[in-house]
Write a protein that holds these residues in place. Structure first.
Motif, PDB file in Angstrom:
ATOM      1  N   ALA A  24      29.178  32.456  -0.751  1.00 18.09           N
ATOM      2  CA  ALA A  24      29.218  33.920  -0.559  1.00 18.09           C
ATOM      3  C   ALA A  24      28.300  34.407   0.549  1.00 18.09           C
ATOM      4  O   ALA A  24      28.687  35.265   1.354  1.00 18.09           O
ATOM      5  CB  ALA A  24      28.867  34.618  -1.873  1.00 18.09           C
ATOM      6  N   ASP A  25      27.078  33.894   0.623  1.00 17.44           N
ATOM      7  CA  ASP A  25      26.134  34.393   1.625  1.00 17.44           C
ATOM      8  C   ASP A  25      26.629  34.152   3.047  1.00 17.44           C
ATOM      9  O   ASP A  25      26.333  34.930   3.954  1.00 17.44           O
ATOM     10  CB  ASP A  25      24.763  33.726   1.440  1.00 17.44           C
ATOM     11  N   GLN A  26      27.390  33.087   3.252  1.00 18.54           N
ATOM     12  CA  GLN A  26      27.881  32.768   4.591  1.00 18.54           C
ATOM     13  C   GLN A  26      29.165  33.504   4.963  1.00 18.54           C
ATOM     14  O   GLN A  26      29.496  33.607   6.146  1.00 18.54           O
ATOM     15  CB  GLN A  26      28.164  31.256   4.715  1.00 18.54           C
ATOM     16  N   ASN A  27      29.885  34.021   3.965  1.00 23.32           N
ATOM     17  CA  ASN A  27      31.255  34.437   4.234  1.00 23.32           C
ATOM     18  C   ASN A  27      31.646  35.857   3.855  1.00 23.32           C
ATOM     19  O   ASN A  27      32.612  36.384   4.405  1.00 23.32           O
ATOM     20  CB  ASN A  27      32.221  33.471   3.538  1.00 23.32           C
ATOM     21  N   LEU A  28      30.957  36.488   2.942  1.00 24.97           N
ATOM     22  CA  LEU A  28      31.345  37.841   2.571  1.00 24.97           C
ATOM     23  C   LEU A  28      30.993  38.835   3.676  1.00 24.97           C
ATOM     24  O   LEU A  28      30.085  38.614   4.475  1.00 24.97           O
ATOM     25  CB  LEU A  28      30.671  38.263   1.271  1.00 24.97           C
ATOM     26  N   VAL A  29      31.735  39.935   3.695  1.00 21.94           N
ATOM     27  CA  VAL A  29      31.522  40.992   4.678  1.00 21.94           C
ATOM     28  C   VAL A  29      31.401  42.309   3.939  1.00 21.94           C
ATOM     29  O   VAL A  29      32.295  42.683   3.164  1.00 21.94           O
ATOM     30  CB  VAL A  29      32.696  41.068   5.675  1.00 21.94           C
ATOM     31  N   HIS A  30      30.285  43.024   4.141  1.00 18.14           N
ATOM     32  CA  HIS A  30      30.130  44.360   3.555  1.00 18.14           C
ATOM     33  C   HIS A  30      31.118  45.321   4.216  1.00 18.14           C
ATOM     34  O   HIS A  30      31.288  45.308   5.440  1.00 18.14           O
ATOM     35  CB  HIS A  30      28.708  44.891   3.761  1.00 18.14           C
ATOM     36  N   LEU A  31      31.746  46.158   3.411  1.00 22.53           N
ATOM     37  CA  LEU A  31      32.713  47.119   3.920  1.00 22.53           C
ATOM     38  C   LEU A  31      32.056  48.471   4.192  1.00 22.53           C
ATOM     39  O   LEU A  31      31.188  48.910   3.431  1.00 22.53           O
ATOM     40  CB  LEU A  31      33.841  47.329   2.906  1.00 22.53           C
ATOM     41  N   PRO A  32      32.484  49.156   5.252  1.00 22.85           N
ATOM     42  CA  PRO A  32      32.037  50.540   5.443  1.00 22.85           C
ATOM     43  C   PRO A  32      32.439  51.389   4.239  1.00 22.85           C
ATOM     44  O   PRO A  32      33.521  51.207   3.667  1.00 22.85           O
ATOM     45  CB  PRO A  32      32.793  50.980   6.697  1.00 22.85           C
ATOM     46  N   GLU A  33      31.590  52.310   3.846  1.00 24.54           N
ATOM     47  CA  GLU A  33      31.842  53.107   2.653  1.00 24.54           C
ATOM     48  C   GLU A  33      33.106  53.951   2.771  1.00 24.54           C
ATOM     49  O   GLU A  33      33.751  54.253   1.770  1.00 24.54           O
ATOM     50  CB  GLU A  33      30.634  54.007   2.356  1.00 24.54           C
TER      51      GLU A  33
END
Length: 346
Positions: A127-136
């Motif tokens: 997860a730390d390498q691959n997830l992307v936070h989405l704009p709100e």
């Protein structure tokens, strides 16, 4: 959880109740809010992908909220709104350490190497390498549509083809990948030419920024038509469909020192297409593959979306239920619908 499930290739998928996933030490479980229906999922269902082990839950374009977190995850927490590239890297191999997670030697692909997102929940490793936070302010359907087709086209044009303003870009195939490429090329100041056999799709491509269109069914020499429009050939050409005909035409229509990018999958009987090798040598053409996009590259794409330069939401056609997705998947090879279908109801 409710999920789409099949235990034999080419057999109509079923909707079943299956055990909820649990996170690995370095992974998370995501509550799926939206997931795109992609031609790659059809290839998997047909048995074209050797990574799939039956029984299987497909789906690889997703967005949602984190429901559970492994004890080794440091950068994400329960409740975070996230998406993930369809190719996830391990973070430890040479390719990942060099920033090329999209060709990781031990890659994790939801919907292919592991059960996927046509379900209420999906487990994602590394997860730390691959997830992307989405704009709100980004809705989940739009976020899900980025995960394969749009992100792949973005990297294919910017990183592989190195498109510059004013260049001619031929796009062969106006499905989700091709229409994404037309929009992105136009936003970069290039001149996209859309090629397809559907007048409806070509009209849509013109709305997205195509400066010219070619109907491959009505044109005897597609490559010649591209050379005529561009007065010498395209600087960049994408095979966004993945067939022997579109691959050949995409290379054939290039000008000297042009760049071809193969984005559409070439599997099964299409795995070894003919290419005009004499032209590749004599004109010093460049041929690239493009396999998704790294999580760290999403920042540039999301910045263009936030600024209004790219509008992936315009590519979404239907929002459907999980039950509706099963027959839609089975019929995908002959589908003629405009835009991307996204599952938003579970």
């Amino acid at each position: 959880m409710k999920a789409m499930y099949y235990d034999a290739f080419e057999k109509m998928p079923e909707i079943r109740i299956l055990p909820d996933p649990v996170p690995t030490e370095n992974g998370v479980v995501i509550k799926v809010e939206a997931t795109g229906l992609c031609r790659s999922d059809w290839h998997g269902w047909m048995g074209h992908d050797p990574d799939i082990r039956l029984p299987h839950v497909p789906g690889h374009e997703l967005a949602g909220t984190i429901a559970a977190v492994g004890r080794g995850v440091l950068r994400y927490k329960t409740g975070d709104r996230v998406t993930v590239p369809f190719v996830s890297g391990c973070g430890r191999c040479f390719e990942c350490r060099s920033g090329n997670n999209q060709v990781c030697e031990a890659q994790f692909q939801p919907g292919f190497t592991h059960w996927g997102s046509f379900a209420e929940y999906v487990a994602i490793d590394f997860a730390d390498q691959n997830l992307v936070h989405l704009p709100e302010d980004m809705d989940f359907a739009t976020a899900a549509s980025l995960g394969c087709r749009f992100a792949t086209s973005f990297r294919a044009l910017l990183d592989q083809a190195r498109v510059k303003g004013g260049e001619w870009v031929a796009v062969h195939g106006c499905g989700g990948v091709g229409l994404s490429a037309v929009m992105i090329a136009a936003a970069l100041g290039a001149n996209p030419i859309a090629i397809d056999i559907s007048e409806e799709k070509l009209a849509f491509a013109r709305k997205l920024g195509a400066v010219a269109t070619i109907n491959g069914r009505a044109t005897e020499d597609v490559a010649g038509a591209v050379r005529d429009i561009t007065r010498g050939g395209a600087h960049v050409s994408l095979d966004a469909l993945g067939s022997p005909v579109t691959c050949f035409n995409s290379i054939k229509n290039l000008r000297r020192r042009g760049r071809h990018v193969q984005v559409g999958l070439m599997l099964a009987e299409h795995a070894t297409p003919q290419i005009p090798m004499a032209q590749v040598i004599g004109h010093e053409l460049e041929i690239y593959g493009s396999h998704g996009m790294q999580a760290w590259r999403y920042e540039a794409m999301l910045a263009m979306i936030t600024a209004g330069q790219l509008k992936p939401q315009e590519l979404i056609g239907r929002q459907i239920s999980l039950e509706e997705a099963a027959p839609a998947l089975a019929a995908m090879d002959g589908a003629t619908e405009l835009g991307i279908s996204v599952i938003t109801r579970f």
